[in-house]
Design a protein around this motif. Structure first.
Motif, PDB file in Angstrom:
ATOM      1  N   SER E  15       8.410  22.141 -20.065  1.00 21.07           N
ATOM      2  CA  SER E  15       7.288  21.235 -19.802  1.00 21.07           C
ATOM      3  C   SER E  15       6.159  22.086 -19.229  1.00 21.07           C
ATOM      4  N   GLN E  17       2.527  22.365 -16.685  1.00 23.70           N
ATOM      5  CA  GLN E  17       1.802  21.808 -15.540  1.00 23.70           C
ATOM      6  C   GLN E  17       0.312  22.039 -15.719  1.00 23.70           C
ATOM      7  N   GLY E  18      -0.486  20.955 -15.638  1.00 22.19           N
ATOM      8  CA  GLY E  18      -1.928  21.075 -15.816  1.00 22.19           C
ATOM      9  C   GLY E  18      -2.413  19.998 -16.769  1.00 22.19           C
ATOM     10  N   GLN E  25       2.866  17.712 -20.757  1.00 22.20           N
ATOM     11  CA  GLN E  25       3.324  17.841 -19.372  1.00 22.20           C
ATOM     12  C   GLN E  25       4.721  17.242 -19.207  1.00 22.20           C
ATOM     13  N   ASP E  72      12.115  25.648 -18.087  1.00 19.83           N
ATOM     14  CA  ASP E  72      11.678  25.269 -16.737  1.00 19.83           C
ATOM     15  C   ASP E  72      12.643  25.826 -15.686  1.00 19.83           C
ATOM     16  N   ASP E  77       8.120  27.414 -12.259  1.00 13.52           N
ATOM     17  CA  ASP E  77       6.714  27.448 -11.844  1.00 13.52           C
ATOM     18  C   ASP E  77       5.835  28.311 -12.760  1.00 13.52           C
ATOM     19  N   ASN E  79       3.993  28.278 -16.655  1.00 14.23           N
ATOM     20  CA  ASN E  79       3.746  27.582 -17.915  1.00 14.23           C
ATOM     21  C   ASN E  79       4.217  28.493 -19.048  1.00 14.23           C
TER      22      ASN E  79
ATOM     23  N   ASP F  46      -4.037  28.777 -16.846  1.00 13.24           N
ATOM     24  CA  ASP F  46      -2.993  27.880 -17.373  1.00 13.24           C
ATOM     25  C   ASP F  46      -2.015  28.609 -18.290  1.00 13.24           C
TER      26      ASP F  46
END
Lengths: 130, 130, 130, 130, 130, 130
Positions: E15, E17-18, E25, E72, E77, E79, F46
């Motif tokens: 997944s 984050q952002g 996401q 993940d 932490d 991407n 990102d």
């Protein structure tokens, strides 16, 4: 009707006999990208047509008997055309299914088809019942 | 059941009539990548479905009658959709088979199908008996 | 920088010498799907990199010298690997460009690259200046 | 017999239960490139099998219900195999056809098949009547 | 300049984050079809860029560390975007080249690039020197 | 160096002026499958090269200005060759990048290339800096 297909390939040498083949009467070769399709009417208890790992392994085993070989020696006096090889591979897969190499669930398969891609512009298939 | 497929292409202009076609009612065009498949139950004495060189040549000849043309002129008042063109090409191939252009052995063919790929996300087919 | 690529193919037999090649030391074969790319900085007065019809014809002519052959005879004592063949074809195309076979405008080409796809999972390229 | 196919894709997470799945019992994921094929015997008055724009839109709508999701949550205690998902998508498309979402002409469709490509070497299909 | 490319694939969950990632996401997944390209200026004494069997084996080994996993957990932490994963794989291949896993001749390689295809309409690459 | 590529397509009519074009001087058409590649040296915060959703949307917007049109009207007295169109699309994408349509992070892009596939056997590219 459900089906699952796995892809592998082999690289062989051969030549053809007969004027219809033109320059392909000379010793040459081919990469065959091979698609093996397994069919059945209902999924098994795991929700699959076939154990796809076993299917890929059996296809690879069958192709390894032909791979990196001169088919003029493997099949003397036979025109080992793309369509004829599709049947050879399909029949060998069928034999493995019926002898249990693909597991008991595979005995519910109803058909097999094999496609050999000989280039980006030509391919041949053979389809049979189980 | 055996089959052999050959691939070629053509590049044409056309437009469609009918609100269902939206912006495709304007004059536009397409590259059609064309796959012609020939089927038969048993291979001939050369172990082939068809003389693949002859099949490719006949497909190219049929496509060259349409290639680099505005189909609005070739087929006035007809929506020359991908699926309709698949039938045109299949029927023309069938005519050549039955008139002997693909050789005497080709008369044992049992079916033809033609697929036209209009992009990487859309294609259409027509399948018929012989 | 502009480029244009044309695709064709050839079907050859060969074998390799050296333990690194494993089973490919046996006589086998390959279909090579060949992509020839032509580069230049600015387009010519017709807005093209090259006469694409001439490019396709010259590629086909070069491949027909190798097609349907046993490369062990064509290139004795040479490992005719995919990467080595890419250079052979690129150099022959370059020779045709510099001798004018692709027309006067083609002399403004700045580079050629050739990719040979030996299967759906392996390919090799050679890139050179002009 | 005519057919039209449209292609789209979805990206999902899932895991499988059963030793036959080996490492695929762990949470993993897949991109499924999805081909939806619509069949009918005769073309409609616009010379099409189906409104291809509507077909693509309905396929995208069905996929968006699954896209970017963990199928272990969407379908608890089900092995969401490629072949099983092909049936889910085919059945949802069939429902949209029979409820009129693809227009009145689409009610003359005779069959739907859905193929999910899970990689460059494996795919699965489900075919059904309408 | 010569290059050789081998292709394999992996199937992972992850997944992002952002807000730029929208529905991605959510926990989802992907099949990445991975092309690893090895470059060098001159061929070695066997006429190859690299032992292609060793290259394919090392790529498979690197992918098997990621295959059928939830990224993940593997890379908390982070991407794990397609472009970022291309660099991870390229760097791991480079490490194997420099530590000799691909043989002494491979130390003459000058560069590696890795492309990850996430669907039929999107892919990402990372290219680096050696 | 990192890159991300997105694919879309357009279907246009056009004709060419100049004997080098042979039968393509007649009004005809093409499907162009368009790959747009964005490059940068380092990923943004990102971990992406570009917002891939925005990139796909901008490419689609640029193509929709050309899609389903007769380019002989859009670009009078210009040979709208595949290579020339690649530059048109690359320059329009570059303009959108520099005017901020792809977001502030996209201003760190260093280059764009665009490839138009006109068939399964021919394509052309244009590559430029940003």
């Amino acid at each position: 009707m459900f089906s699952v297909t796995v892809r592998d390939h082999m690289m062989i040498a051969h030549s053809f006999q007969g004027v219809v083949f033109g320059p392909a009467q000379r010793l040459h070769g081919a990469t065959f990208v091979v698609d093996a399709t397994f069919r059945r009417t209902e999924l098994d208890q795991d929700n699959v047509v076939i154990d796809i790992g076993a299917a890929a392994a059996e296809l690879k085993a069958i192709l390894s008997d032909l791979n990196y070989r001169n088919l003029d020696e493997e099949f003397a006096d036979v025109n080992t055309t793309t369509e004829w090889l599709a049947k050879v591979i399909a029949d060998r897969l069928a034999h493995r299914v019926t002898t249990g190499a693909l597991g008991p669930s595979a005995r519910s398969l109803t058909g097999i088809s094999v496609t050999l891609h000989e280039s980006h512009v030509a391919w041949a298939s053979y389809e049979r019942a189980l």
